[in-house]
Enzyme design. Structure first.
Site, PDB file in Angstrom:
ATOM      1  N   CYS A 162       0.797  -1.226   0.000  1.00 23.28           N
ATOM      2  CA  CYS A 162       0.000   0.000   0.000  1.00 23.28           C
ATOM      3  C   CYS A 162       0.833   1.282   0.000  1.00 23.28           C
ATOM      4  CB  CYS A 162      -0.922   0.018   1.213  1.00 23.28           C
ATOM      5  SG  CYS A 162      -1.596  -1.581   1.671  1.00 23.28           S
ATOM      6  N   HIS A 294      -3.581   7.627   5.952  1.00 18.16           N
ATOM      7  CA  HIS A 294      -3.647   6.308   5.316  1.00 18.16           C
ATOM      8  C   HIS A 294      -5.078   5.785   5.425  1.00 18.16           C
ATOM      9  CE1 HIS A 294      -2.157   2.662   3.603  1.00 18.16           C
ATOM     10  NE2 HIS A 294      -2.504   1.940   4.647  1.00 18.16           N
ATOM     11  N   HIS A 331      -9.443   1.577  -1.527  1.00 19.14           N
ATOM     12  CA  HIS A 331      -8.016   1.288  -1.378  1.00 19.14           C
ATOM     13  C   HIS A 331      -7.509   0.694  -2.685  1.00 19.14           C
ATOM     14  CE1 HIS A 331      -4.199   0.577   0.177  1.00 19.14           C
ATOM     15  NE2 HIS A 331      -4.481   0.100   1.374  1.00 19.14           N
TER      16      HIS A 331
END
Length: 403
Positions: A162, A294, A331
């Site tokens: 990520c 995040h 995401h």
């Protein structure tokens, strides 16, 4: 000489839109693209939701090139071309060796891999498509960007789950500062809406059944999406010499590792990365106006990130604006922090903080100002972007107005 690095072009595609401008418009208004996945090959999932790019924009990539590309590489190329167009740049024999690219990819070509599996094990074939191997490799996105744009300088991929895009951008900045390139295309791309990938994430019990609600007390997990984001990075001198519009400066980079667990988050790594970023940018905590978190929407990640932010920013943690735009674009793994870079740069450009969409209930463990549901006008001189990856790989970037 410490060369300054500025951003002169942006490109992107995700469920919110197929260029950076449309992505920002939807993101700014808090309109979420999360919805049912339409891919008929995806089945038997507990939560059939994600963010898809329904229709790709028109492009000039011919069929011979397309057959050697997995979807994540195609998205990277399209975003890179958009960024170069906005920057007003092109490669030629005279400058190609000074132009490079770094593209972050989290998962890579699982679409090609799954098709090979179906062909060989389910279809009874004895061989796969010719380009299966090179389509699947994570570095293929950087290769395809290089070939399609004629870049002959430093070109490579970055793979850190990520945090891949932030690591790619950080590496691109280094190439310019070290004098190896004048211009770098940098960002990330991923296309994880593939059955085997979704089943793998489902097994970890982190996927939300409904939507992504970062920092909300009733959050139930993350949602996956596909996308790409790319920026043109230039040395300040190169951009100034050609009279380019400078959208923002990459002010600082902070990198760290948790050295803790392959899946569980920790506080000390994110804290260290944010502190390192402030030091690298010669900024005080109070200088940061907006932090793009995040903010995945999982119970543990959001709580731990909140704690890390409080440790780094102290009292200022309650004064600055925070949001997670994953609530709108989901995401997108290797592309996530590239899309969030767009949010930071445009927040600086327009003086608007994009909201955390889908927020419903305050959580006492996530008690900072996460800009719930409604955009906020605010002067943004400095924006920070957090990316904290599986396995404890952390990459934080700071962007600031160009004086």
């Amino acid at each position: 000489m410490d060369r300054r690095v500025v951003i002169t072009g942006l490109g992107g595609l995700c469920g919110l839109g197929t260029d950076a401008s449309s992505i920002w418009t939807e993101m700014r208004e808090g309109r979420s693209a999360i919805g049912p996945i339409s891919n008929s090959e995806i089945h038997e999932l507990k939560g059939m939701i994600g963010t898809e790019i329904k229709v790709l924009p028109q492009h000039d990539i011919d069929r011979k090139q397309l057959i050697s590309m997995d979807r994540f590489s195609l998205l990277a190329v399209l975003a890179a071309k958009q960024a170069m167009l906005q920057a007003g740049l092109s490669c030629n024999e005279g400058n190609a060796h000074r132009f490079g690219a770094t593209v972050g990819v989290g998962f890579g070509g699982w679409d090609a891999t799954e098709k090979a599996y179906r062909t060989l094990l389910l279809g009874g074939a004895t061989r796969t498509e010719l380009f299966t191997g090179v389509k699947a490799m994570p570095s293929a996105a950087a290769c395809q960007v290089s070939m399609n744009l004629g870049l002959r300088g430093p070109v490579f991929g970055a793979t850190s789950a990520c945090a891949s895009a932030n690591h790619a951008i950080a590496s691109a900045v280094d190439q310019i500062k070290l004098g190896r390139a004048d211009v770098m295309l940098a960002g990330g791309s991923d296309a994880p809406l593939v059955w085997i990938v979704l089943k793998a994430w489902e097994a970890m019990r982190v996927l939300a059944p409904d939507t992504c609600r970062p920092f909300s007390a009733d959050r139930k997990g993350l949602v996956l999406g596909e996308g790409a984001g790319m920026a043109v990075l230039e040395s300040y001198e190169h951009a100034a010499a050609r009279g380019a519009t400078m959208l923002a400066e990459v002010a600082g980079i902070g990198l760290s590792a948790d050295a803790y667990h392959i899946a569980a988050p920790a506080v000390h790594g994110p804290e260290a990365a944010m502190r390192a970023c402030l030091v690298d940018a010669s900024l005080n905590a109070e200088d940061v106006d907006y932090l793009n978190a995040h903010g995945t929407g999982t119970k543990a990640n959001d709580q731990i990130e909140t704690t890390a932010i409080k440790r780094v920013f102290g009292d200022h943690a309650r004064s600055m604006s925070i949001s997670s735009t994953k609530s709108t674009h989901a995401h997108c793994l290797g592309a996530a922090s590239a899309l969030e870079m767009i949010a930071c740069v445009m927040a600086i450009q327009e003086g608007v903080v994009p909201p955390t969409a889908n927020y419903r209930e305050p959580d006492p463990d996530c008690d900072l100002d996460v800009t719930p549901n409604v955009p906020r006008e605010r002067k943004v001189r400095v924006a920070m972007s957090n990316a904290f990856a599986m396995g404890g790989m952390n990459a934080v970037l700071a962007f600031k107005q160009v004086p």
